[in-house]
Design a protein around this motif. Sequence first.
Motif, PDB file in Angstrom:
ATOM      1  N   LEU A  19       0.732  -0.997   0.022  1.00 15.33           N
ATOM      2  CA  LEU A  19       0.062   0.129  -0.017  1.00 15.33           C
ATOM      3  C   LEU A  19       0.801   1.199  -0.048  1.00 15.33           C
ATOM      4  O   LEU A  19       0.626   2.232  -0.781  1.00 15.33           O
ATOM      5  CB  LEU A  19      -1.001  -0.024   1.096  1.00 15.33           C
ATOM      6  N   ASN A  20       1.931   1.324   0.886  1.00 13.06           N
ATOM      7  CA  ASN A  20       3.000   2.421   0.768  1.00 13.06           C
ATOM      8  C   ASN A  20       3.522   2.586  -0.301  1.00 13.06           C
ATOM      9  O   ASN A  20       3.679   3.798  -1.013  1.00 13.06           O
ATOM     10  CB  ASN A  20       3.769   2.337   2.020  1.00 13.06           C
ATOM     11  N   LYS A  21       3.759   1.603  -1.168  1.00  8.42           N
ATOM     12  CA  LYS A  21       4.582   1.949  -2.497  1.00  8.42           C
ATOM     13  C   LYS A  21       3.309   2.541  -3.385  1.00  8.42           C
ATOM     14  O   LYS A  21       3.601   3.338  -4.298  1.00  8.42           O
ATOM     15  CB  LYS A  21       4.899   0.389  -3.073  1.00  8.42           C
ATOM     16  N   LEU A  22       2.133   1.798  -3.622  1.00  6.79           N
ATOM     17  CA  LEU A  22       1.149   2.328  -4.258  1.00  6.79           C
ATOM     18  C   LEU A  22       0.827   3.663  -4.054  1.00  6.79           C
ATOM     19  O   LEU A  22       0.243   4.468  -5.070  1.00  6.79           O
ATOM     20  CB  LEU A  22      -0.178   1.482  -4.376  1.00  6.79           C
ATOM     21  N   SER A  23       0.835   4.210  -2.918  1.00  3.75           N
ATOM     22  CA  SER A  23       0.611   5.596  -2.538  1.00  3.75           C
ATOM     23  C   SER A  23       1.505   6.571  -2.829  1.00  3.75           C
ATOM     24  O   SER A  23       1.238   7.934  -2.963  1.00  3.75           O
ATOM     25  CB  SER A  23       0.177   5.661  -1.000  1.00  3.75           C
ATOM     26  N   GLU A  24       2.659   6.149  -3.084  1.00  6.30           N
ATOM     27  CA  GLU A  24       3.789   7.054  -3.534  1.00  6.30           C
ATOM     28  C   GLU A  24       3.265   8.010  -4.651  1.00  6.30           C
ATOM     29  O   GLU A  24       2.770   7.471  -5.698  1.00  6.30           O
ATOM     30  CB  GLU A  24       5.061   6.402  -4.034  1.00  6.30           C
ATOM     31  N   GLY A  25       3.415   9.325  -4.424  1.00  2.00           N
ATOM     32  CA  GLY A  25       3.075  10.364  -5.457  1.00  2.00           C
ATOM     33  C   GLY A  25       1.944  10.938  -5.343  1.00  2.00           C
ATOM     34  O   GLY A  25       1.392  11.957  -6.040  1.00  2.00           O
ATOM     35  N   ILE A  26       1.136  10.273  -4.369  1.00  2.00           N
ATOM     36  CA  ILE A  26      -0.402  10.909  -4.584  1.00  2.00           C
ATOM     37  C   ILE A  26      -0.385  12.398  -3.651  1.00  2.00           C
ATOM     38  O   ILE A  26      -1.245  13.329  -3.891  1.00  2.00           O
ATOM     39  CB  ILE A  26      -1.449   9.899  -3.449  1.00  2.00           C
ATOM     40  N   ASP A  27       0.697  12.460  -2.788  1.00  2.00           N
ATOM     41  CA  ASP A  27       0.800  13.766  -2.265  1.00  2.00           C
ATOM     42  C   ASP A  27       1.094  14.767  -3.264  1.00  2.00           C
ATOM     43  O   ASP A  27       0.657  16.046  -3.263  1.00  2.00           O
ATOM     44  CB  ASP A  27       1.963  13.868  -1.109  1.00  2.00           C
ATOM     45  N   GLN A  28       1.840  14.445  -4.526  1.00  2.00           N
ATOM     46  CA  GLN A  28       1.932  15.444  -5.711  1.00  2.00           C
ATOM     47  C   GLN A  28       0.934  15.628  -6.276  1.00  2.00           C
ATOM     48  O   GLN A  28       0.767  16.773  -6.782  1.00  2.00           O
ATOM     49  CB  GLN A  28       3.335  14.976  -6.398  1.00  2.00           C
ATOM     50  N   LEU A  29       0.023  14.621  -6.280  1.00  2.00           N
ATOM     51  CA  LEU A  29      -1.186  14.974  -7.137  1.00  2.00           C
ATOM     52  C   LEU A  29      -2.005  15.963  -6.467  1.00  2.00           C
ATOM     53  O   LEU A  29      -2.764  16.867  -7.005  1.00  2.00           O
ATOM     54  CB  LEU A  29      -2.121  13.341  -6.995  1.00  2.00           C
TER      55      LEU A  29
END
Length: 342
Positions: A302-312
């Motif tokens: 899940l942590n890997k999948l979530s990477e970059g959502i903050d930039q979104l």
Amino acid sequence: MMNFKKSLLCVTAGAALSLSAAAAETTLRIATWLPPTNPQNATVWPTWKKWVEEATEGRVEVVVENYTGHPKTIYDAVEDGIYDVGFSVEAYLPGRFKLSGVAEIPGEITDAETGSVALWRTYKDYFEPADEYNGFQLLGLFVHGPGQLHTKFPVNSLDDLKGKKMRVGGGLINDLAERLEVTPVSAPSPKSYEMMQQGVVDGTFLPAQEQRFFRLSEVSSDLTLFPKGLYTTAFSIVMNQDVFESLSKKDQEAIMSVSGERLSQLAGAAWGKADDDGILEAKEKGVNVVFLSESDQRVKDLNKLSEGIDQLWVNSVSDRGIDAKAALADFRKYVNTINSKK
């Protein structure tokens, strides 16, 4: 003599009620849309009502009324003056409220109280000038506890979610749902029970409290709990601007003295505590409750999948005229500071 005493008591009580009613110069009608047992109705509104009525010395009375329409229309109902105060999920109106999404980024908060206070402080420091609440007096911002997986099937790995129909409520959880390769079905949270019962969806993303308040323990076989959840959802508590401005300066200040960060913290704490009740309810009803640790492969995936959502999120608010990166950094700082004091 006894009858005289009873009559006197009745007269005295009636006089007290008349004085109380006469003292109230303004009545604020609150629109609420969740079950009576939900912490917003069981704790937050009764507490805020007491605070407001005490702070205004009885000049402002608060009345809570059930709202039967779609919760997203509460904003219109308050803005149009049909109700004076209300709250709802900001993601139900995509595009109107973007900034509070900072608190919806996966993995940012561990509990609702911390996230709610951090969100309010970030709003005051960064978001207020963007004027997203034009037409409203913003009374509070809060988040529910970490969103978890309520399913009709076991989640032994994230691959088990692929292709499954999952209810989503909007916001950044939609981006995560896409990465999880589920089939998203958009609907307000109170529809979760009906949709799971009828087989419209295989599960829903919601905080653990809904095992109790939405009775998901009756339609779920599994509750999978991630340490920081998969996401959270931001709510705003708003008041009609004209109604607020019609109050005396003294009463405006009195209401805001029991709102803002204080109300945000109250709501976050109440919703967060309710998660424990939901987990207990799930266990009592025989739901398979699985607590995942940080070392669990599902959490790592899940942590890997979530990477970059903050930039979104940063990209999504580029039209709001605020320093999104600095706001995100300070939101994280507030979360860490608040947690360190607990």
